[in-house]
Every structure is written in structure tokens, then in C-alpha cells.
Scaffold this motif. Structure first.
Motif, PDB file in Angstrom:
ATOM      1  N   GLU A 284      -4.761  25.685 -23.375  1.00  0.00           N
ATOM      2  CA  GLU A 284      -5.794  24.943 -22.677  1.00  0.00           C
ATOM      3  C   GLU A 284      -5.215  24.269 -21.440  1.00  0.00           C
ATOM      4  OE1 GLU A 284      -8.623  21.243 -23.872  1.00  0.00           O
ATOM      5  OE2 GLU A 284      -8.750  23.036 -25.141  1.00  0.00           O
ATOM      6  N   SER A 285      -5.955  24.356 -20.349  1.00  0.00           N
ATOM      7  CA  SER A 285      -5.538  23.680 -19.126  1.00  0.00           C
ATOM      8  C   SER A 285      -6.144  22.278 -19.099  1.00  0.00           C
ATOM      9  CB  SER A 285      -6.002  24.469 -17.897  1.00  0.00           C
ATOM     10  OG  SER A 285      -5.745  23.744 -16.724  1.00  0.00           O
ATOM     11  N   LYS A 286      -5.301  21.300 -18.880  1.00  0.00           N
ATOM     12  CA  LYS A 286      -5.786  19.919 -18.831  1.00  0.00           C
ATOM     13  C   LYS A 286      -6.369  19.580 -17.461  1.00  0.00           C
ATOM     14  CE  LYS A 286      -2.579  18.154 -22.338  1.00  0.00           C
ATOM     15  NZ  LYS A 286      -1.991  19.434 -22.677  1.00  0.00           N
ATOM     16  N   ARG A 287      -6.220  20.503 -16.519  1.00  0.00           N
ATOM     17  CA  ARG A 287      -6.737  20.274 -15.179  1.00  0.00           C
ATOM     18  C   ARG A 287      -7.617  21.447 -14.760  1.00  0.00           C
ATOM     19  NH1 ARG A 287      -1.467  18.808 -11.731  1.00  0.00           N
ATOM     20  NH2 ARG A 287      -2.996  17.981 -10.268  1.00  0.00           N
ATOM     21  N   LYS A 288      -8.525  21.177 -13.833  1.00  0.00           N
ATOM     22  CA  LYS A 288      -9.422  22.222 -13.349  1.00  0.00           C
ATOM     23  C   LYS A 288      -8.770  22.927 -12.163  1.00  0.00           C
ATOM     24  CE  LYS A 288     -13.684  19.973 -14.803  1.00  0.00           C
ATOM     25  NZ  LYS A 288     -14.991  19.414 -14.355  1.00  0.00           N
ATOM     26  N   VAL A 289      -8.712  24.257 -12.261  1.00  0.00           N
ATOM     27  CA  VAL A 289      -7.977  25.056 -11.273  1.00  0.00           C
ATOM     28  C   VAL A 289      -8.932  25.999 -10.548  1.00  0.00           C
ATOM     29  CG1 VAL A 289      -6.111  26.711 -10.915  1.00  0.00           C
ATOM     30  CG2 VAL A 289      -5.904  24.970 -12.719  1.00  0.00           C
ATOM     31  N   LEU A 290      -8.785  26.043  -9.224  1.00  0.00           N
ATOM     32  CA  LEU A 290      -9.473  27.031  -8.406  1.00  0.00           C
ATOM     33  C   LEU A 290      -8.420  27.961  -7.814  1.00  0.00           C
ATOM     34  CD1 LEU A 290     -11.832  28.247  -6.707  1.00  0.00           C
ATOM     35  CD2 LEU A 290     -11.415  26.424  -5.033  1.00  0.00           C
ATOM     36  N   ALA A 291      -8.529  29.260  -8.140  1.00  0.00           N
ATOM     37  CA  ALA A 291      -7.580  30.254  -7.629  1.00  0.00           C
ATOM     38  C   ALA A 291      -8.288  31.115  -6.590  1.00  0.00           C
ATOM     39  CB  ALA A 291      -7.048  31.120  -8.763  1.00  0.00           C
ATOM     40  N   LEU A 292      -7.656  31.277  -5.429  1.00  0.00           N
ATOM     41  CA  LEU A 292      -8.314  31.901  -4.283  1.00  0.00           C
ATOM     42  C   LEU A 292      -7.918  33.355  -4.053  1.00  0.00           C
ATOM     43  CD1 LEU A 292      -8.248  28.885  -1.812  1.00  0.00           C
ATOM     44  CD2 LEU A 292     -10.072  29.621  -3.342  1.00  0.00           C
ATOM     45  N   GLY A 293      -7.045  33.910  -4.911  1.00  0.00           N
ATOM     46  CA  GLY A 293      -6.750  35.330  -4.836  1.00  0.00           C
ATOM     47  C   GLY A 293      -5.981  35.746  -3.601  1.00  0.00           C
ATOM     48  N   ALA A 294      -6.195  37.001  -3.189  1.00  0.00           N
ATOM     49  CA  ALA A 294      -5.454  37.582  -2.070  1.00  0.00           C
ATOM     50  C   ALA A 294      -6.388  37.760  -0.873  1.00  0.00           C
ATOM     51  CB  ALA A 294      -4.834  38.905  -2.493  1.00  0.00           C
ATOM     52  N   ASN A 295      -6.112  38.738  -0.040  1.00  0.00           N
ATOM     53  CA  ASN A 295      -6.935  38.985   1.142  1.00  0.00           C
ATOM     54  C   ASN A 295      -7.716  40.289   1.031  1.00  0.00           C
ATOM     55  OD1 ASN A 295      -6.995  37.186   3.583  1.00  0.00           O
ATOM     56  ND2 ASN A 295      -7.035  39.162   4.618  1.00  0.00           N
ATOM     57  N   GLN A 296      -7.151  41.260   0.308  1.00  0.00           N
ATOM     58  CA  GLN A 296      -7.821  42.533   0.077  1.00  0.00           C
ATOM     59  C   GLN A 296      -8.466  42.500  -1.308  1.00  0.00           C
ATOM     60  OE1 GLN A 296      -6.908  43.004   3.483  1.00  0.00           O
ATOM     61  NE2 GLN A 296      -7.404  45.076   2.822  1.00  0.00           N
ATOM     62  N   LYS A 297      -9.600  43.178  -1.442  1.00  0.00           N
ATOM     63  CA  LYS A 297     -10.293  43.262  -2.735  1.00  0.00           C
ATOM     64  C   LYS A 297     -10.417  41.881  -3.370  1.00  0.00           C
ATOM     65  CE  LYS A 297      -8.643  47.971  -3.418  1.00  0.00           C
ATOM     66  NZ  LYS A 297      -8.037  48.046  -2.082  1.00  0.00           N
ATOM     67  N   SER A 298     -10.804  40.943  -2.550  1.00  0.00           N
ATOM     68  CA  SER A 298     -10.813  39.535  -2.940  1.00  0.00           C
ATOM     69  C   SER A 298     -11.682  39.253  -4.163  1.00  0.00           C
ATOM     70  CB  SER A 298     -11.306  38.690  -1.762  1.00  0.00           C
ATOM     71  OG  SER A 298     -11.559  37.367  -2.148  1.00  0.00           O
ATOM     72  N   THR A 299     -11.150  38.430  -5.044  1.00  0.00           N
ATOM     73  CA  THR A 299     -11.924  37.746  -6.078  1.00  0.00           C
ATOM     74  C   THR A 299     -11.402  36.316  -6.123  1.00  0.00           C
ATOM     75  OG1 THR A 299     -10.377  38.302  -7.863  1.00  0.00           O
ATOM     76  CG2 THR A 299     -12.238  39.804  -7.525  1.00  0.00           C
ATOM     77  N   VAL A 300     -12.184  35.414  -6.684  1.00  0.00           N
ATOM     78  CA  VAL A 300     -11.728  34.046  -6.917  1.00  0.00           C
ATOM     79  C   VAL A 300     -11.935  33.729  -8.389  1.00  0.00           C
ATOM     80  CG1 VAL A 300     -12.178  33.283  -4.572  1.00  0.00           C
ATOM     81  CG2 VAL A 300     -13.977  33.067  -6.286  1.00  0.00           C
ATOM     82  N   ALA A 301     -11.223  32.718  -8.868  1.00  0.00           N
ATOM     83  CA  ALA A 301     -11.326  32.351 -10.276  1.00  0.00           C
ATOM     84  C   ALA A 301     -11.346  30.838 -10.414  1.00  0.00           C
ATOM     85  CB  ALA A 301     -10.164  32.943 -11.072  1.00  0.00           C
TER      86      ALA A 301
END
Length: 631
Positions: A284-301
Motif C-alpha cells: 500500500e502506498s501511503k501517499r498519492k502518486v501521479l505518474a506521467l509516463g514517457a513521450n511516445q505511446k503516452s499513458t498516465v497513472a
């Protein structure tokens, strides 16, 4: 089925659905998923639909997109000048235009398609010309499994995928002679992307036409999928007529793309049907994380508690519109999950738009922690997290480009790693990308770089297919560029090795789409050839220039390609034997079905990301996992 039942009030209704089917993500504005929180809010249910919606025993009990001819969305048809055509039956009229050899823009679930008769070489060529898409294969929508089998070889797993509720595009092996389909649909390759109708509109069109239809995403090059009328009008030089509807698409969602190899499913694009992707974690993550991925075939999480939510495929961040689309996807996740990040994680590449946006977020809110994660480490962690491997692994990450810790462009990497750190233990020897970005688009520049490495200035007096593709003046200038390192960044990319081979064999000198070299070489591979080239592995460096020297001595194209593939696998095997750890692979190169097949044969225990992405669409997930051990 109601759609075909003349006695049913929804006979031929183009937006028919029940609680188990129909749109969801593309119409939702906020959670919980209730009609008032969707774009169906503007359609007031008639009495009959309201009764079905309220009845717990009815198949349409709380089916949020419920509607009928009386109260639901409506179709319309307009010409490329924007003028709406007067017709009581837009579907029948659209069928007429498709039979005439016209190109139609058709609004689907998550955006518009450009569609035309896939048996008509003239109209398919016209679509290529208008869309400026020289040879990249088009996806094809077919009426049913029977039609799919008339065009391609379809095994049990592939048939199940085609017919599944996800309805992805499935890459299938073409029959050697296809009379029905024109060669302009997917030239020079042995596979074809097929999918079945996934909306009543598609079903009604194909039911009457009974021919396969090209169905390619409607977008301006480097920009997101069109979802509104004003956007599709910007493409009116490409299509002749547009079959539109008045149900708003809130969240765009492209078609998912998969293939089957060895009874297992591999994913090239996760979007409609599969996304957003929910990935439960053991920790479990105790903090909220925003992941911005790469530049090609972009997804975020986004990550919170023990959950990771990965967005649908966004695309390449190569234009202002695509970057805005990227930001909109972040806002959608934040809105749906009432999410505000404590930590933002991004790639290390300083020129990635995702990295620039991460820095922008940090500047706006200094309390947010900013973390940067190496590209190929994130690739490996994504596979590790997917299958739940514990402890240290030998990770192999092969792709086109990723920013390395030394500032060079990595892409042929071997790493010892776990979820807290990594050590680069081997890589392909650096070579120069002549012209930087231009070398990624022109395989001949990569091959020429290797020729300069092998023969120096003598190349200017030599002749082969790579050299002959340049003028004498270009060769002289490129030699100076190579010699002095001018606009010639260093790369260890495995993806570029495919480019070099394709150029030396004159398979392709200038590509028209990403991954073209790999697809073309895959079509040439001969499974009967099991030899490989001798290679050197010294101080963690694999020198491919010596392998290219041996390639140049051979004249049989199929033999060279086959030995090249086999050599890559043998290199992985030799290095894996040195470390005796679980072998985990990731990166866009491992989307190649020949490479997957050979790897599973040579190293049966190799861990490959099945039912998930191995390309840069997985980066955001790997970025999140790099932080779980730190919280």
C-alpha cells in the motif's frame, strides 16, 4: 436478437444496449456512474424506457445509456462542406456511399473512424493519399468470424479475442492469397489487424455491405483522435461524408490492439474495452502518486492505497493538441477519483513533454515532491509488478530510445534490479545517430553510421544499397558529421539495430511509420534457419559492428534476417546464464512476435508482459512501482 427483430421497438436502433453492453468510459463525466453524471443526461427517457430502467427484473435496469428511437441519440449525415443531408435513414444512405467508393467519417464509441471499402483498391489508395499515410497498415473491420477466417488464419484464442466483449483489433496472419482484400490495406507485411463490430452502427453497416471495411482512427497526424464535429471538420479534405450522432463523447478512447503468440495474448495498445486499467498491488502506498509516463505511446497513472489506475492510450506527445489531450486525461482521472497527488513522478529525459509538465506542476505547487525515474528501469519494473516477481531480477529492456543516466540514448539494456535500485550490467556498444531524430526516420543513416565505424572514409568510395541511397555530397557531409560527432548523439538502441539491418538489406531506407523495419524483417524470417552470428561481450559491452561485418559477406536476405533474430536471443541467453536470476523483459522491441517466440523457446522461464503493454505505454506503471518501496 432485438436489433434484428422487426417486431421489436428497437429494431435497427443504432444505439441499442443493455446493462452488460454499451458505452461507459467515453460518456462518463463523474463518479458514481449514474445517468445524470454522463452525456446521456441530455436525453430524457420516454415512458417505456423509464419503466425498463426502473425495473430490477429488466435487462435494462439502470443501464445508463438506455434509449430508443423516440428518446435516445439520433444519427445524422453531412457532406464534407458541413451541409447536413436530408434523409430519414442515414445508415442506408451511408451504405450507399460506401458502395460507391466514398470515404466516410463515422462517429463511434470513443471517437471517429475513417472508413471505406477494403476491397476497393482505388478508394484505399485515395485514403492513403489524402491522409498522407504511405504504407502504414490500416485496421479492417469485418462482419463476423467467418469473414475474418476468409482473410486470415484464426486460431481458437484469436477467435475468442475477436468475439470477446473487449472487441480489440487482433493482429492475424494473412492467407497467402486473399482475393477479397486489396493489397493496399497492409502492404509488404504478412499480418493484418482485424476487429469485429462493437457498436450497433458498425453492425448495421457491415450486415448490409457484407465486405470488410478499412476502419482507421480519424485524426490529424500527431494529434489526438477526433471526438467532436468541429474536430472532424478539420479533416474534411480526407472524407466525403460523415455519419454523425448527437451523443457527446466525454472521454476519447481509441481501439485496443493485441496479438496472440503461443496461446498467450500480448498488447500493443490498451484503450477501448481494457482501459482505464485497474492494477491492485500487494503493498500500500501511503501517499498519492501521479505518474506521467514517457513521450511516445503516452499513458498516465495514479496510485492511492493499494490501487494503480492506468489511463487509456493517449498517443505521442508531438504536438500542442496532443499535450493538451495528455493534460485532459490527467484531469479526468483526478476528477473521477477525487485525486490530488502528493508525489509526481516522470522520466529523466529533459525534453519530454511529460517531464516539462512535471516540472511545471512542481513550480505551481512546491509542496509536491518531484521524482524522476530512468526510462528502462521503469520498463522492467512494469513487468516485475505485473507478475509479482520478488527480489532481484535480470531485466532486459530493448526499445527505440530512452534517456540514459550518462545522457546518451539507451535502448539495448541489461540491468540487475529490484524495486529499490538498479545496476546497468550490459548494453549494446554505442553508435552514432547521424542527424539525431532524422536517423530514427531513416534507417539508412543508422546503417551508414555502422559502415563508417567499420570502414571509415573508405565508405565514400564503396557501393551497396545503403550507400547508393545517398548522393555523393550527402555522404561527404554525413561522414564529417560522424567523424566530428556533429548532431550525432550516441545510442545503444536495439530498435535502431533493426533499422540498420533493414537498410543494409534494402528492405527499407526511409520509414513511413514507427516500427516498420521490425515488421518487415519479421515477414522475412525463416524458422528453418537456426544459426546465429558470433558476438563479443567484453566489459559489459556487446559490439554489433563486428556482426554487421559478417552480415555484409552474405547474399541471402532471409538467412541474414534469421541469423540476426537468432543472435539477439543468443545474446540474451548468454548474459542470463552469467547471472542466474529470473529474466524479465520489456520495451517496444518485445512486441515483435518472432522475438517472443524465439525467446520462449530458448528461455522458457523468461518473464514477458502478457495481457499487458511492453512498449512505452507501460512506463507510467513502472514509474509508480519505483516509489512503492520508498513509502
Amino acid at each position: 436478437m432485438e436489433l434484428d427483430d422487426r417486431s421489436n421497438r428497437r429494431f435497427n436502433y443504432p444505439f441499442i444496449n443493455c446493462t452488460n453492453c454499451g458505452v461507459r468510459y467515453s460518456i462518463i463525466k463523474n463518479l458514481p456512474y449514474d445517468r445524470d453524471q454522463t452525456s446521456m443526461r441530455s436525453f430524457k427517457m420516454c415512458k417505456l424506457c423509464q419503466n425498463e430502467y426502473n425495473d430490477p427484473k429488466d435487462r435494462r435496469y439502470h443501464a445508463q445509456p438506455i434509449g430508443c428511437f423516440k428518446c435516445g441519440p439520433k444519427l445524422s449525415l453531412f457532406a464534407s462542406d458541413g451541409k447536413e443531408l436530408s434523409t430519414n435513414d442515414p445508415i442506408t444512405k451511408a451504405i450507399h456511399y460506401l458502395k460507391e467508393g466514398k470515404i466516410l467519417a463515422i462517429k463511434g464509441v470513443g471517437g471517429y473512424h475513417l472508413m471505406c471499402d477494403a476491397t476497393n483498391a482505388k478508394v484505399v489508395s485515395k485514403l492513403r493519399e489524402r491522409k498522407r499515410r504511405a504504407s502504414k497498415p490500416f485496421a479492417v473491420m469485418v462482419k463476423d468470424i467467418k469473414m475474418a477466417k476468409s482473410l486470415t488464419r484464426v486460431n481458437r484464442e484469436e477467435s475468442e479475442l475477436l468475439s470477446s466483449k473487449y472487441r480489440p483489433i487482433v493482429l492475424l496472419k494473412k492467407h497467402s492469397n486473399i482475393d477479397m482484400l486489396c493489397k493496399e490495406v497492409a502492404p509488404n507485411i504478412k499480418q493484418l489487424g482485424l476487429f469485429l463490430p462493437y457498436t450497433p452502427i458498425h453492425y448495421l453497416l457491415l450486415k448490409e455491405l457484407n465486405v470488410p471495411l478499412v476502419a482507421t482512427s480519424a485524426n490529424i497526424s500527431s494529434e489526438p483522435l477526433c471526438i467532436e464535429k468541429n474536430e472532424i471538420m478539420r479533416l474534411n479534405s480526407v472524407w466525403d461524408y460523415c455519419l454523425d450522432n448527437n451523443r457527446e463523447i466525454v472521454n476519447s478512447c481509441d481501439d485496443s490492439i493485441v496479438f496472440v503468440e503461443g496461446e498467450e495474448t500480448f498488447m500493443l495498445r490498451a484503450a477501448r474495452g481494457y482501459s482505464p486499467t485497474y492494477l491492485k498491488q500487494q503493498r500500500e502506498s501511503k501517499r498519492k502518486v501521479l505518474a506521467l509516463g514517457a513521450n511516445q505511446k503516452s499513458t498516465v497513472a495514479i496510485a492511492f492505497e493499494n490501487s494503480v489506475v492506468l489511463s487509456p492510450h493517449i498517443g505521442d506527445l508531438n504536438s500542442i493538441a496532443s499535450v493538451e489531450h495528455f493534460k485532459e486525461n490527467i484531469l479526468t482521472l483526478k476528477r473521477l477519483y477525487n485525486f490530488e497527488p502528493d508525489v509526481v513522478v516522470c522520466d529523466k529525459h529533459p525534453n519530454y513533454e511529460s517531464t516539462k509538465f512535471a516540472i511545471e506542476l512542481k513550480e505551481k505547487n512546491p509542496k509536491i515532491e518531484l521524482v524522476q525515474i530512468q526510462h528502462h528501469y521503469a520498463h522492467i519494473l512494469a513487468t516485475v509488478g505485473l507478475v509479482g516477481v520478488k527480489g532481484r531480477v535480470l531485466g532486459v529492456s530493448f526499445d527505440g530510445t530512452g534517456y540514459g543516466d550518462d545522457g546518451n540514448l539507451w535502448g539495448g539494456e541489461f540491468m540487475l534490479c529490484d524495486d529499490s535500485n538498479y545496476e546497468r550490467v550490459a548494453h549494446f556498444k554505442y553508435f552514432k545517430l547521424l542527424g539525431g531524430q532524422k536517423a530514427i526516420e531513416e534507417p539508412r543513416r543508422v546503417a551508414l553510421s555502422f559502415l563508417f565505424e567499420l570502414y571509415g572514409k573508405e565508405v565514400l568510395e564503396m557501393q551497396n544499397e545503403t550507400i547508393n541511397s545517398f548522393s555523393k555530397q550527402e555522404l561527404k557531409m554525413l561522414y564529417i558529421s560522424w567523424k566530428k560527432g556533429l548532431n550525432a548523439p550516441l545510442s545503444s538502441s536495439c530498435g535502431r539495430l533493426f533499422d540498420a539491418v533493414a537498410s543494409l538489406l534494402d528492405v527499407v531506407q526511409v520509414t513511413s511509420y514507427e516500427g516498420e523495419s521490425g515488421l518487415l524483417l519479421e515477414s522475412i524470417y525463416d524458422e528453418q534457419i537456426d544459426e546465429y552470428y558470433a558476438f563479443t561481450f567484453e566489459n559489459g559491452v556487446i559490439d554489433f559492428s563486428t556482426i554487421f561485418r559478417e552480415m555484409l559477406k552474405e547474399s541471402n536476405k532471409q538467412r541474414v534476417v534469421s541469423k540476426f533474430f537468432n543472435t539477439l536471443i543468443e545474446i540474451i541467453y548468454e548474459i542470463s546464464q552469467k547471472y542466474k536470476l529470473p529474466l524479465v523483459v520489456s520495451g517496444g522491441v518485445f512486441q515483435n512476435r518472432i522475438l517472443i517466440r524465439l525467446l520462449k523457446k530458448r528461455i522458457p522461464d523468461a518473464i514477458i508482459p502478457k495481457n499487458f503493454l511492453s512498449n512505452d505505454g507501460a512506463i507510467a506503471y513502472g514509474q509508480v512501482l519505483s516509489l512503492f518501496s520508498k513509502f
